[in-house]
Design an enzyme around this catalytic site. Sequence first.
Site, mmCIF file in Angstrom:
data_model
loop_
_atom_site.group_PDB
_atom_site.id
_atom_site.type_symbol
_atom_site.label_atom_id
_atom_site.label_comp_id
_atom_site.label_asym_id
_atom_site.label_seq_id
_atom_site.Cartn_x
_atom_site.Cartn_y
_atom_site.Cartn_z
ATOM 1 N N CYS A 120 0.816 -1.234 0.000
ATOM 2 C CA CYS A 120 0.000 0.000 0.000
ATOM 3 C C CYS A 120 0.840 1.270 0.000
ATOM 4 O O CYS A 120 0.336 2.347 -0.306
ATOM 5 C CB CYS A 120 -0.948 -0.008 1.188
ATOM 6 S SG CYS A 120 -1.986 -1.466 1.258
ATOM 7 N N HIS A 260 -3.248 6.898 3.349
ATOM 8 C CA HIS A 260 -3.656 5.683 2.653
ATOM 9 C C HIS A 260 -5.066 5.317 3.100
ATOM 10 O O HIS A 260 -5.360 5.272 4.299
ATOM 11 C CB HIS A 260 -2.675 4.550 2.981
ATOM 12 C CG HIS A 260 -3.191 3.218 2.532
ATOM 13 N ND1 HIS A 260 -3.632 2.990 1.250
ATOM 14 C CD2 HIS A 260 -3.356 2.048 3.201
ATOM 15 C CE1 HIS A 260 -4.046 1.745 1.149
ATOM 16 N NE2 HIS A 260 -3.894 1.153 2.312
ATOM 17 N N ASN A 289 -10.448 -0.244 0.243
ATOM 18 C CA ASN A 289 -8.984 -0.127 0.228
ATOM 19 C C ASN A 289 -8.459 -0.615 -1.125
ATOM 20 O O ASN A 289 -8.545 -1.807 -1.421
ATOM 21 C CB ASN A 289 -8.417 -0.967 1.377
ATOM 22 C CG ASN A 289 -6.902 -0.915 1.476
ATOM 23 O OD1 ASN A 289 -6.233 -0.392 0.581
ATOM 24 N ND2 ASN A 289 -6.365 -1.463 2.547
HETATM 25 N N1 ACO Z 1 -18.759 -9.407 8.705
HETATM 26 C C1 ACO Z 1 -19.213 -9.822 9.896
HETATM 27 N N2 ACO Z 1 -18.424 -10.312 10.856
HETATM 28 C C2 ACO Z 1 -17.107 -10.361 10.604
HETATM 29 C C3 ACO Z 1 -16.557 -9.954 9.375
HETATM 30 C C4 ACO Z 1 -17.444 -9.462 8.421
HETATM 31 N N3 ACO Z 1 -17.024 -9.012 7.190
HETATM 32 N N4 ACO Z 1 -15.223 -10.115 9.413
HETATM 33 C C5 ACO Z 1 -14.930 -10.623 10.620
HETATM 34 N N5 ACO Z 1 -16.074 -10.776 11.328
HETATM 35 C C6 ACO Z 1 -16.232 -11.293 12.696
HETATM 36 C C7 ACO Z 1 -15.080 -12.177 13.118
HETATM 37 O O1 ACO Z 1 -15.289 -13.500 12.659
HETATM 38 C C8 ACO Z 1 -15.164 -12.074 14.619
HETATM 39 O O2 ACO Z 1 -16.188 -12.920 15.062
HETATM 40 P P1 ACO Z 1 -16.047 -13.740 16.436
HETATM 41 O O3 ACO Z 1 -15.863 -12.679 17.495
HETATM 42 O O4 ACO Z 1 -17.305 -14.488 16.510
HETATM 43 O O5 ACO Z 1 -14.805 -14.560 16.242
HETATM 44 C C9 ACO Z 1 -15.626 -10.635 14.844
HETATM 45 O O6 ACO Z 1 -16.200 -10.200 13.599
HETATM 46 C C10 ACO Z 1 -14.516 -9.704 15.247
HETATM 47 O O7 ACO Z 1 -13.441 -9.892 14.329
HETATM 48 P P2 ACO Z 1 -12.149 -9.024 14.401
HETATM 49 O O8 ACO Z 1 -11.255 -9.374 13.264
HETATM 50 O O9 ACO Z 1 -11.598 -9.109 15.781
HETATM 51 O O10 ACO Z 1 -12.777 -7.580 14.161
HETATM 52 P P3 ACO Z 1 -12.151 -6.183 14.380
HETATM 53 O O11 ACO Z 1 -13.018 -5.416 15.269
HETATM 54 O O12 ACO Z 1 -10.678 -6.246 14.689
HETATM 55 O O13 ACO Z 1 -12.273 -5.550 12.927
HETATM 56 C C11 ACO Z 1 -10.961 -5.156 10.960
HETATM 57 C C12 ACO Z 1 -11.669 -6.193 11.828
HETATM 58 C C13 ACO Z 1 -12.007 -4.219 10.388
HETATM 59 C C14 ACO Z 1 -10.271 -5.882 9.821
HETATM 60 C C15 ACO Z 1 -9.960 -4.383 11.832
HETATM 61 O O14 ACO Z 1 -9.108 -5.260 12.515
HETATM 62 C C16 ACO Z 1 -9.139 -3.430 11.030
HETATM 63 O O15 ACO Z 1 -9.611 -2.413 10.612
HETATM 64 N N6 ACO Z 1 -7.861 -3.762 10.810
HETATM 65 C C17 ACO Z 1 -7.023 -2.975 9.945
HETATM 66 C C18 ACO Z 1 -6.746 -3.805 8.811
HETATM 67 C C19 ACO Z 1 -6.680 -3.061 7.516
HETATM 68 O O16 ACO Z 1 -7.151 -1.957 7.337
HETATM 69 N N7 ACO Z 1 -6.106 -3.727 6.604
HETATM 70 C C20 ACO Z 1 -6.024 -3.229 5.294
HETATM 71 C C21 ACO Z 1 -4.762 -3.668 4.717
HETATM 72 S S1 ACO Z 1 -3.462 -2.898 5.520
HETATM 73 C C22 ACO Z 1 -3.335 -1.477 4.862
HETATM 74 O O17 ACO Z 1 -3.865 -1.198 3.848
HETATM 75 C C23 ACO Z 1 -2.610 -0.545 5.656
#
Ligand code: ACO
Length: 337
Positions: A120, A260, A289
């Site tokens: 990214c 980003h 993204n």
């Molecule tokens: N829809 C519904 N539920 C979901 C989904 C979805 N799309 N995806 C995951 N879940 C569930 C999981 O299974 C989990 O369920 P459980 O508690 O029963 O096990 C629950 O939601 C929580 O999952 P987490 O992964 O812990 O959710 P979190 O609150 O951390 O949010 C997210 C996830 C949005 C990916 C967050 O961690 C984040 O924003 N991370 C940054 C990652 C990012 O932006 N990456 C992009 C690439 S990196 C870059 O570009 C810089």
Amino acid sequence: MSNSQNSLHTVSVIGTGAYLPEKVVTNDDLAKVVDTNDEWIFSRTGMRERRIAREDQATSDLAAEAAKAALRDAGVSADEVDLLIVATLSPDMFFPSTACFVQEKIGAKNAYCYDLGAACSGSLFAIETAKNQIACGVVKTALVIGAEKMSTFLNWEDRGTCVLFGDGAGSVVLQATGAEHGIMKGTFGSDGSMAHLLQTPGGGSRNPMTHEMLNRKEQYLTMGGRDVYKHAVKQMTQSVQDALELNSLTSDEIKCFVAHQANARIIEAIGMRLDVMDRMFMNVEKYANTSAAALMIAVDEVVKSGDVKQGDLILLVAFGGGFTWGATVVEWTKGTA
Ligand code: ACO
């Protein structure tokens, strides 16, 4: 961490362009494919929809459209381009480079061309690379493109990743100008010890393309979401502060902060920490993204919005797989002789 040196010549962005595929996929559309819903996606990411490229479009096709738009905007013809860099993590093929395919598609026959892989952060690294080559007199005109067909590399059965990304491309044209600052000093870094947190583990020399690898679905992007979130917020906040300090600027002097577009919560966290939320640009709601394309698409939207005037300062900051990161201040000089 390395910091770029003073330029021999001022290098400016003289044109921008973007291309987004026509097909819009909403959160509700995704809910028909995986177990998710609009409320979950929007509350955690700020995303409402994303663009998905047609099957017959490769990354180079998206890149070529963005490049043509940027060249038109700059008033530069394709055969004037000396250097063409495509930042991507979703290339047409391992080789030749996507940049060579773009060269052929747009007719940039005098350019030398290569891809740059920094996930990214790729387009920010590519701008720095191109800027320095112009500043040193190696090339006169550079075309930098960030382009991704992320949809090819997503596991559409994994709701934790497939909802987060989209396809698209953005581009800038760079030349030396008589501007006062142009593209100012940047700060850049990487940390390979974090590679496992964000990667496409299969298909390369370490984990070759075998039936077993494909059955394990390791040809698709994987991510440690929470860790990525923490590092992205911390590092991009630090990079903004470093870039301001390097250029002896305060945050009040920046017209617009373009981060980003990974996730609205990441952008908001940076904006709150730096107390600049009112000037943080965001379009992640529309495009999700788009990895290396995101910063370039955002820059195009920012400058075309009319809010940025000649002489205004824009701060670009990125973070991505590797990990990789950086920040650069750009004086908007379009129109400067
Ligand atoms: N829809 C519904 N539920 C979901 C989904 C979805 N799309 N995806 C995951 N879940 C569930 C999981 O299974 C989990 O369920 P459980 O508690 O029963 O096990 C629950 O939601 C929580 O999952 P987490 O992964 O812990 O959710 P979190 O609150 O951390 O949010 C997210 C996830 C949005 C990916 C967050 O961690 C984040 O924003 N991370 C940054 C990652 C990012 O932006 N990456 C992009 C690439 S990196 C870059 O570009 C810089």
